[in-house]
Scaffold this active site. Structure first.
Site, PDB file in Angstrom:
ATOM      1  CB  SER A 113      -0.964  -0.049   1.179  1.00  0.00           C
ATOM      2  OG  SER A 113      -1.908   0.952   1.057  1.00  0.00           O
ATOM      3  CG  HIS A 114       0.570   3.610   3.487  1.00  0.00           C
ATOM      4  ND1 HIS A 114      -0.238   2.530   3.747  1.00  0.00           N
ATOM      5  CD2 HIS A 114       1.235   3.876   4.634  1.00  0.00           C
ATOM      6  CE1 HIS A 114      -0.069   2.161   5.011  1.00  0.00           C
ATOM      7  NE2 HIS A 114       0.814   2.958   5.568  1.00  0.00           N
ATOM      8  CG  ASP A 277      -3.060   3.815  -1.374  1.00  0.00           C
ATOM      9  OD1 ASP A 277      -3.783   3.664  -2.376  1.00  0.00           O
ATOM     10  OD2 ASP A 277      -3.051   3.009  -0.429  1.00  0.00           O
ATOM     11  CG  ASP A 279      -3.248  -0.647  -2.170  1.00  0.00           C
ATOM     12  OD1 ASP A 279      -3.012   0.497  -1.726  1.00  0.00           O
ATOM     13  OD2 ASP A 279      -3.936  -1.479  -1.562  1.00  0.00           O
ATOM     14  CG  ASP A 281      -6.347   0.726  -0.627  1.00  0.00           C
ATOM     15  OD1 ASP A 281      -5.444   1.583  -0.625  1.00  0.00           O
ATOM     16  OD2 ASP A 281      -6.300  -0.316   0.071  1.00  0.00           O
ATOM     17  NE  ARG A 282      -4.107   4.050   3.141  1.00  0.00           N
ATOM     18  CZ  ARG A 282      -3.363   4.233   4.216  1.00  0.00           C
ATOM     19  NH1 ARG A 282      -2.975   5.450   4.533  1.00  0.00           N
ATOM     20  NH2 ARG A 282      -3.008   3.223   4.945  1.00  0.00           N
ATOM     21  CE  LYS A 376      -7.471   1.718   2.681  1.00  0.00           C
ATOM     22  NZ  LYS A 376      -7.266   0.394   3.287  1.00  0.00           N
TER      23      LYS A 376
HETATM   24  C1  VG1 Z   1      -3.208   1.833   8.254  1.00  0.00           C
HETATM   25  C2  VG1 Z   1      -4.380   2.772   8.436  1.00  0.00           C
HETATM   26  C3  VG1 Z   1      -5.688   2.001   8.347  1.00  0.00           C
HETATM   27  C4  VG1 Z   1      -5.732   1.239   7.017  1.00  0.00           C
HETATM   28  C5  VG1 Z   1      -4.504   0.375   6.868  1.00  0.00           C
HETATM   29  C6  VG1 Z   1      -4.423  -0.306   5.528  1.00  0.00           C
HETATM   30  O1  VG1 Z   1      -3.201   0.867   9.274  1.00  0.00           O
HETATM   31  O2  VG1 Z   1      -4.301   3.438   9.662  1.00  0.00           O
HETATM   32  O3  VG1 Z   1      -6.749   2.890   8.461  1.00  0.00           O
HETATM   33  O4  VG1 Z   1      -6.867   0.426   6.955  1.00  0.00           O
HETATM   34  O5  VG1 Z   1      -3.320   1.174   7.006  1.00  0.00           O
HETATM   35  O6  VG1 Z   1      -4.528   0.628   4.501  1.00  0.00           O
HETATM   36  P1  VG1 Z   1      -2.286   0.971  10.592  1.00  0.00           P
HETATM   37  O7  VG1 Z   1      -2.511  -0.318  11.318  1.00  0.00           O
HETATM   38  O8  VG1 Z   1      -0.891   1.182  10.115  1.00  0.00           O
HETATM   39  O9  VG1 Z   1      -2.768   2.166  11.338  1.00  0.00           O
HETATM   40  V1  VG1 Z   1      -3.775   0.346   3.036  1.00  0.00           V
HETATM   41  O10 VG1 Z   1      -4.119   1.557   2.021  1.00  0.00           O
HETATM   42  O11 VG1 Z   1      -2.357  -0.153   3.557  1.00  0.00           O
HETATM   43  O12 VG1 Z   1      -4.493  -1.107   2.463  1.00  0.00           O
HETATM   44 CO    CO Z   2      -3.672   1.154   0.156  1.00  0.00          CO
END
Ligand code: VG1
Ligand code: CO
Length: 542
Positions: A113-114, A277, A279, A281-282, A376
């Protein structure tokens, strides 16, 4: 067929976190590491025999190599069919859509993801179930258990599949379909939103900038915004996915999408800005001269969704993760629909969406989505915003001013303390937990604590329980702070401090956010004793 059974042994620490398994890329590349986890997934779902899957990822380093391994393992485990995005690319929401549309048994999405990408950065793998959503906790618990007892995995000794060319291939007895990553996703967006109106919006001179952050949404945003909707070339920037995301963090927030923020705050800003982001989804939403917090974006989208064709019948309910601000609850109250508060992570929304209890969901971390998929969806949020702006014929800042006047404003900010030694972070959380019963009535920086607890969730659909989901401290004036540890980091522990404070519609609604939160921030630092981390400021403030 040439199935090989490879002896292996359990590998410690393959615990799926908030969003699948996330580790350093080099760890994923160690012998048997990826293979162990993939076999554990197949074993945990009762085997892959005769099953079908969707596979794709965000294009980061090791994406294609990992996909080739997964295909060979799926074939060796007897899967019947796998749908893969061309060049191994699929955004998380597009993968969710393909699972649902093709009725596959599940999907494997390769993304951290990010988190940054590259051989010295991060990699990840998550499993989604047949509703298209992230595996719920009872499934991830089985995967984890399996990683701790695994003794062998199966893989085919076959040539790589040509992922660059659309078409259908045979991999031993399994069918591999290489599909265009964008086509079906775009068709879904065309059903939900008024594309004619959006074309007219751009034709009328409306301008936007979309920062794909060198990640997977580049091809999606270019096809939809520029080609289908007629936004001028150059609307999408950083639109070609790269293995290391141009060495950046593909995290759509004012810190990592600074170039876009600077442009949006300048004299020559376009009408609308957005970023997505790794992937896809954000999303980050920003208007000319105004940043919209994800919590506010969720509230605005819930209040205005009926303006888009896909939601013209209204919405059934709104769900938000616990650390997300209460702004969307206020909208749900006014609409007379249900609101839900879930633990962090999209997997907790799946049941509510499946049961038709919630239509729109969101998280403070810039994730918003609806029942159109079970993830998302960054571009979806951008298109819904555009649809709302086109119908209301208002600027972002006017939409926000109007919203706050009606509902009041929840000033909101998240302070992240990254890569802390795990024992220090655990101490901070442990001490907070120990103080909970003593906190109510205490005064910190002029604020009186009203309620303090640790969040547990009872799923209203299947009755499952999740505990230890973050510490919340509520103050009498409506302010709140939440503390929790991240489940997506790959280095030490990341402690997140979520701050909010409410101002009713008759107050000054355009104060500086950190200034408006200064009292609750001071109280939060005092209560948590965060100074013991040796940090005098958070690493990232969003
Ligand atoms: C983070 C965010 C959470 C989100 C998760 C996955 O998790 O706070 O809201 O669902 O990333 O998002 P954490 O446990 O680091 O707070 V993504 O875009 O990585 O699928
Ligand atoms: Co993501």
């Amino acid at each position: 067929m040439s199935v090989q059974v490879i002896k292996t042994q359990p590998i410690e620490g393959q615990k799926p976190g908030t969003s699948g398994l996330r580790k350093k890329t080099r760890v994923f590349m160690e012998p048997n590491y990826l293979e162990n986890f993939v076999q554990s997934i197949f074993d945990a779902i009762g085997g892959a025999e005769g099953k079908s899957f969707v596979v794709g990822g965000d294009g980061r380093f090791f994406n294609v190599q990992a996909i080739q391994t997964i295909l060979k393992m799926a074939a060796a485990n007897g899967a019947s069919r796998v749908i893969v995005g061309q060049d191994g690319l699929l955004s998380t929401p597009a993968a969710s859509n393909l699972i649902r549309q093709n009725g596959t048994d599940g999907g494997l999405i390769l993304s951290a993801s990010h988190n940054p990408g590259g051989i010295d950065a991060d990699f990840g793998l998550k499993y989604n179930i047949s509703n298209g959503g992230p595996a719920p906790e009872n499934v991830t618990a089985k995967m984890l258990a399996r990683t701790q007892e695994i003794t062998e995995y199966k893989i085919c000794d076959a040539a790589d599949v040509d992922l660059g060319t659309l078409g259908t291939y045979a991999l031993e007895g399994m069918v591999v379909e290489v599909v265009d990553p964008v086509t079906d996703y775009q068709a879904l967006m065309e059903k939900l939103f008024d594309f004619d109106k959006l074309r007219a919006l751009f034709a009328g001179g409306f301008r936007m900038r979309f920062d794909a952050m060198h990640a997977v949404t580049g091809p999606y945003a270019t096809a939809i915004l520029e080609t289908a909707l007629g936004a001028p070339a150059g609307t999408v920037i950083n639109g070609v996915p790269s293995e290391d995301f141009g060495k950046g963090h593909p995290d759509p927030n004012p810190v990592w999408a600074k170039t876009l923020m600077d442009e949006m705050m300048s004299e020559s800003a376009p009408d609308f800005g957005a970023a997505s982001d790794g992937d896809g989804d954000r999303n980050m939403i920003v208007g000319k001269g105004i940043y919209v917090t994800p919590s506010d974006s969720l509230a605005v989208l819930a209040a205005n969704a009926h303006l888009a064709p896909g939601y013209a019948q209204g919405i059934a309910g709104v769900a938000r993760s616990m650390p997300t601000s209460a702004a969307s609850d206020r909208v749900a109250d006014k609409l007379g629909i249900a609101s839900f508060e879930t633990p962090t992570g999209w997997k907790f929304f799946g049941n509510l969406l499946d049961a038709g209890k919630a239509t729109i969901c969101g998280e403070e971390s810039a994730g918003t989505g609806s029942d159109h998929v079970r993830e998302k969806d960054g571009l979806w949020a951008v298109l819904l915003w555009l649809n709302v702006l086109a119908v209301r014929e208002m600027s972002v800042i006017d939409v926000m001013a109007d919203h706050w006047q009606v509902y009041g404003r929840d000033y909101y900010s998240r302070h992240d303390y990254e890569a802390l030694p795990s024992d220090v972070a655990d101490d901070v959380m442990g001490d907070l937990r120990d103080q909970l019963s003593a906190l109510p009535g205490q005064v910190h920086d002029d604020l009186v604590v009203s309620v303090a607890d640790e969040f547990s969730y009872l799923d209203p659909v299947d009755g499952s329980e999740s505990h230890g989901q973050g510490i919340r401290i509520q103050f009498e004036d409506g302010a709140r702070v939440v503390f929790r540890l991240s489940g997506t980091g790959t280095e030490g522990a990341t402690l997140r401090m979520y701050l909010q404070s409410y101002a009713s519609g008759d107050q000054d609604l355009f104060r500086d956010t950190q200034e408006a939160l200064s009292k609750v921030t001071a109280a939060a630092l005092e209560i948590s004793g965060l100074a013991r981390t040796g940090r005098d400021a958070p690493d990232v403030v969003t």
